[in-house]
Design a protein around this motif. Structure first.
Motif, short mmCIF file in Angstrom:
data_model
loop_
_atom_site.label_atom_id
_atom_site.label_comp_id
_atom_site.label_asym_id
_atom_site.label_seq_id
_atom_site.Cartn_x
_atom_site.Cartn_y
_atom_site.Cartn_z
N GLN A 1 -1.85 -7.77 3.17
CA GLN A 1 -0.39 -7.00 3.12
C GLN A 1 0.30 -7.70 2.04
OE1 GLN A 1 2.08 -6.25 6.56
NE2 GLN A 1 3.83 -5.67 5.54
N VAL B 1 -3.19 0.60 8.55
CA VAL B 1 -3.81 0.42 7.03
C VAL B 1 -3.06 1.75 6.17
CG1 VAL B 1 -5.70 0.91 5.73
CG2 VAL B 1 -5.76 -0.43 7.82
N ASP B 2 -2.55 1.27 4.92
CA ASP B 2 -2.14 2.36 4.23
C ASP B 2 -3.31 2.77 3.35
OD1 ASP B 2 0.74 2.07 4.88
OD2 ASP B 2 0.74 0.15 4.20
N ASP C 1 4.90 -4.02 1.19
CA ASP C 1 4.95 -3.31 2.43
C ASP C 1 3.61 -2.36 2.31
OD1 ASP C 1 7.71 -3.73 2.93
OD2 ASP C 1 8.40 -2.24 1.72
N THR C 2 2.59 -2.87 1.46
CA THR C 2 1.46 -2.17 1.61
C THR C 2 0.18 -2.65 2.15
OG1 THR C 2 2.06 -0.96 -0.55
CG2 THR C 2 -0.35 -0.85 -0.07
N ARG C 3 -0.38 -2.18 3.26
CA ARG C 3 -1.58 -2.93 3.90
C ARG C 3 -2.90 -2.40 3.44
NH1 ARG C 3 1.58 -0.72 9.09
NH2 ARG C 3 1.21 1.02 7.54
N GLY D 1 0.18 -6.92 -6.42
CA GLY D 1 1.36 -6.79 -5.61
C GLY D 1 2.67 -6.47 -6.40
N HIS E 1 -7.95 -8.01 5.70
CA HIS E 1 -6.88 -7.15 5.89
C HIS E 1 -5.65 -7.66 5.05
CE1 HIS E 1 -3.22 -5.28 7.90
NE2 HIS E 1 -3.87 -4.29 8.17
N CYS F 1 1.91 -1.35 -5.11
CA CYS F 1 0.64 -1.93 -5.38
C CYS F 1 -0.36 -1.05 -6.43
CB CYS F 1 -0.31 -2.25 -4.31
SG CYS F 1 0.37 -3.62 -3.14
#
Length: 232
Positions: A146, A169-170, A149-151, A22, A144, A8
C-alpha cells in the motif's frame, strides 16, 4: 507498459519486473531482472526491492535499480545454491537486507508491506515429472503493498490459493502465462472475485513456456466488468 492508478505510477518492465512510484516519490521494484528486461537500465532509484523467490533472484537486476539507501526484502528460502545462475549470496548483498516469510505485515518507510503465500498445488498441473510442485509451499511469497491510498498485489509465482480473493486490492498484478503459475483462465477467475479497479497482467510471453493470449484474457475480464491494461 505504464499505468497510473490513484496516486501511483506503475511500470511493467517485462517478465515479473514491476516499478511502482508512490505519491511521495517512494520507488519500489518487484522481482527486478532476468531475461534481459533490465539490459541498459540503470535507474538506481529504488528505496525498496522485493524478491519473491529464487527464480526471480537476480543480483545484477537488484544492482541496476538500487539506490544508496535501499532496503531489499528477500524471501527466506532464497539461497544461491538453489540456482545455477551467477548470483551474489543474499548474506553478501551490499544493502540493508531483510529476510521475509509469507506472514510479514510492516510499515517500511512510507509503504505498508504484507506478504502472502505463493506456491503450486501438489495435486495441480504445475509440477515436475516426479510430481514435485515447481514452486513448493514455503519457497516463495507474494507482496501486497500500500502506497498512499493505493493497494497493489503481486501474487508471486503461484496457483490461485484460498484467501487471495478476500484481499483488498486496487491494482492486481496477475501472472497469466501458465506452466509455472496460474494460467489466464484461473487468473481471470481470481480477478473477477477480487474485483480490483484495474488488472495488469505480467509474467507472460517472455519465452515459449509462458506464451499466452493476453488479448483473450483482457476480453474475458472486460466481459465480466473488470478493466485490464495491456502492453501494446
Amino acid at each position: 507498459m505504464t499505468v497510473e492508478l490513484g496516486d501511483c505510477r506503475v511500470d511493467w518492465l517485462g517478465y515479473a519486473t514491476v516499478r511502482i512510484e508512490g505519491p511521495d516519490g517512494t520507488v519500489v521494484y518487484l522481482d527486478p531482472g532476468r531475461y534481459g528486461v533490465l539490459d541498459d537500465y540503470e535507474a538506481g532509484d529504488a528505496q525498496l526491492v522485493c524478491v519473491s523467490h529464487v527464480h526471480h533472484y537476480d543480483t545484477d537486476g537488484i544492482e541496476r535499480v538500487a539506490s544508496d539507501d535501499v532496503t531489499v526484502l528477500v524471501h527466506e528460502a532464497v539461497h544461491h545454491s538453489e540456482t545455477d545462475r551467477d548470483v551474489t549470496p543474499v548474506r553478501d548483498l551490499p544493502y540493508e537486507t531483510r529476510r521475509v516469510d509469507d506472514e510479514l505485515d510492516d510499515l517500511l518507510g512510507e509503504v505498508i508491506v504484507r506478504t502472502t503465500a505463493a506456491y503450486n498445488h501438489p495435486d495441480g498441473p504445475h509440477t515436475y515429472e516426479d510430481g514435485t510442485p515447481i514452486h513448493p509451499e514455503g519457497t516463495g511469497c507474494g507482496f501486497h503493498l500500500q502506497l498512499g491510498d493505493t493497494r497493489i498485489f503481486w501474487t508471486g509465482d503461484t496457483d490461485v490459493l484460498d484467501g487471495m480473493a478476500e484481499l483488498p486490492v486496487d491494482l492486481l498484478l496477475a501472472p497469466i502465462g501458465g506452466t509455472y503459475t496460474m494460467d489466464r483462465e484461473a487468473a481471470a477467475d481470481l480477478a473477477e472475485a477480487m474485483d480490483p479497479e484495474l488488472v495488469l497482467p505480467i509474467h507472460y510471453d517472455t519465452f515459449a513456456a509462458i506464451e499466452t493470449d493476453a488479448e483473450a484474457f483482457a476480453a474475458d475480464l472486460e466481459g465480466r466488468g473488470v478493466p485490464v491494461a495491456l502492453d501494446e
